[in-house]
Design a protein around this motif. Structure first.
Motif, PDB file in Angstrom:
ATOM      1  N   HIS A   1       0.850  -1.199   0.000  1.00 17.78           N
ATOM      2  CA  HIS A   1       0.000   0.000   0.000  1.00 17.78           C
ATOM      3  C   HIS A   1       0.883   1.245   0.000  1.00 17.78           C
ATOM      4  O   HIS A   1       1.421   1.645   1.023  1.00 17.78           O
TER       5      HIS A   1
ATOM      6  N   ASN B   1      -5.288   2.990  -5.243  1.00 19.28           N
ATOM      7  CA  ASN B   1      -5.227   1.894  -4.284  1.00 19.28           C
ATOM      8  C   ASN B   1      -6.614   1.313  -4.029  1.00 19.28           C
ATOM      9  O   ASN B   1      -6.789   0.095  -3.947  1.00 19.28           O
TER      10      ASN B   1
ATOM     11  N   LYS C   1      -7.634  -2.591  -3.997  1.00 17.50           N
ATOM     12  CA  LYS C   1      -8.558  -3.124  -3.002  1.00 17.50           C
ATOM     13  C   LYS C   1      -9.856  -3.613  -3.628  1.00 17.50           C
ATOM     14  O   LYS C   1     -10.318  -4.725  -3.356  1.00 17.50           O
TER      15      LYS C   1
ATOM     16  N   ASP D   1      -2.980  -4.304   2.089  1.00  8.42           N
ATOM     17  CA  ASP D   1      -3.433  -2.960   2.443  1.00  8.42           C
ATOM     18  C   ASP D   1      -2.682  -2.394   3.646  1.00  8.42           C
ATOM     19  O   ASP D   1      -2.482  -1.181   3.751  1.00  8.42           O
TER      20      ASP D   1
END
Length: 395
Positions: free
Chosen positions: A163, A185, A190, A245
């Motif tokens: 991340h 992201n 995600k 993440d």
């Protein structure tokens, strides 16, 4: 006259289909990324052995701090090795690097590229490693970065994208760049994983099984966009890219508008060059081999930057209001525009909704027209490496 009207209707309809699909795509992946939670893998019971490649082109004022920070990552010292690829560095910088407990690979190319630097580093790596991690020269990993990556490796993932977040937001342009990173992201990493699709590789803060990394890099010699090409090479082999993440990697965002334009020109050129090279294989892989992941990766090379969508969607809505009866109705354009804007807004983290946001938003029209002009100035941008200078005082 009827023929001209019909021609415009066809053109407007084609443009609408392209932009409406894109808007729906943004909305769906943004929505699921916000409201569907993917559990992180359990804490691994063993430690994988990593080699961390730091690609350093010039920028002598930055590499010493970045290398020193990499050595402080909270992970068993005998389980990770730092390798700095020093491209066109000053002799005194190289000597200081060699005084640190890390490996230095000195390279000088007539025309430098990240892929060439990594090829040289791989050739100079003689130890057995479980995985390779790639950092850019300005990247600073969170202390627990490798631990999170290790968990994903032991859970069976062969490729993991960390991340990447901004470490500086001192100007409106840097804020917009930071927001853009987080939207990427959210939607392209995600959100993709909710549907078991590959997260988009960024090019830094990523980890691959070492043998896979070597084999994949052997197929890549890109001037720009080596990360996008890597994503295509991997997904074509049906190798998925996971997204960690919680594995944070801090990255310097562009603060200067002129540097921003140069960077985006390089990215756009690389994107369209890859589309030209690989685009025709997308449908073949989809219908012949059922490889939707690869098809999805191809689609992502065919989409416009979101900053252009933010300007073009309301513009096309206005055109539809002024030309009733030609192409899709204004109600259809309004629906697509709302999907686009809502999708992007959902993807923006809450911490960016503060007093600085207004100043950043006011920069959007200028950046939109700059990006629009870049579409007509891409020729030759992918023939030569375009360096993005960094700010040594960025924090």
């Amino acid at each position: 006259m009827d023929f001209i009207k019909l021609l415009f209707s066809i053109v407007f309809s084609i443009v609408f289909i392209y932009m409406a699909i894109y808007s729906l795509y943004l909305f769906i992946f943004s929505f699921v990324g916000r409201f569907v939670i993917i559990k992180a893998p359990p804490v691994a019971e063993a430690f994988s052995k990593f080699v961390i490649y730091i690609c350093a082109y010039k920028e002598d004022a930055i590499i010493l701090n970045s290398a020193a920070q990499a050595l402080t990552i909270d992970y068993p010292q005998d389980k990770f090795h730092v390798c700095v690829i020093a491209d066109s560095m000053q002799p005194e910088t190289v000597e200081k690097l060699k005084a640190m407990p890390l490996q230095v690979v000195e390279v000088v190319f007539e025309s430098s590229t990240k892929s060439k630097a990594l090829h040289a580093a791989i050739a100079a790596t003689h130890q057995d490693f479980d995985a390779a991690v790639v950092f850019d020269i300005d990247n600073i990993a969170a202390p627990d970065f490798l631990r999170h990556i290790n968990d994903y490796l032991h859970a069976g993932n062969r490729v993991i994208q960390g991340h990447r977040v901004a470490k500086n937001t001192e100007t409106p342009v840097a804020i917009l760049d930071a927001i853009s990173e987080e939207v990427n992201n959210h939607i392209f990493r995600k959100g993709q994983r909710v549907f078991n699709l590959s997260a988009a590789i960024i090019g830094s803060g990523m980890a691959l099984e070492y043998r896979l990394f070597k084999d994949t890099m052997a197929q890549i010699d890109a001037v720009g966009g080596f990360d996008k090409e890597m994503g295509l090479v991997l997904t074509r082999q049906k190798i998925h890219v996971a997204y960690a993440d919680a594995a944070l990697i801090y990255d310097e965002k562009v603060s200067n508008p002129e540097v921003f334009k140069k960077q985006r020109r390089r990215w756009l050129s690389a994107q369209f060059n890859l589309l030209k090279t690989y685009g025709s294989t997308g449908f073949t892989e989809l219908f012949k081999n059922g490889n939707f992941d690869y098809f999805n990766e191809i689609y992502q090379t065919a989409i416009l930057p979101r900053i252009l969508m933010l300007g073009l969607m309301p513009f096309m809505l206005l055109i539809s209001l002024l030309t009733p009866g030609i192409g899709p109705s204004w109600q259809m354009w309004l629906t697509a525009t709302l999907l686009c804007y809502i999708g992007i807004l959902i993807a923006i983290p809450a911490q960016f909704f503060n007093g600085k946001l207004l100043g950043a938003v006011l920069k959007i029209p200028l950046i939109f027209f700059s990006m629009l002009a870049l579409l007509f100035k891409l020729k030759g941008a992918n023939k030569k490496f375009i360096h993005t200078p960094h700010n040594p005082t960025a924090v």
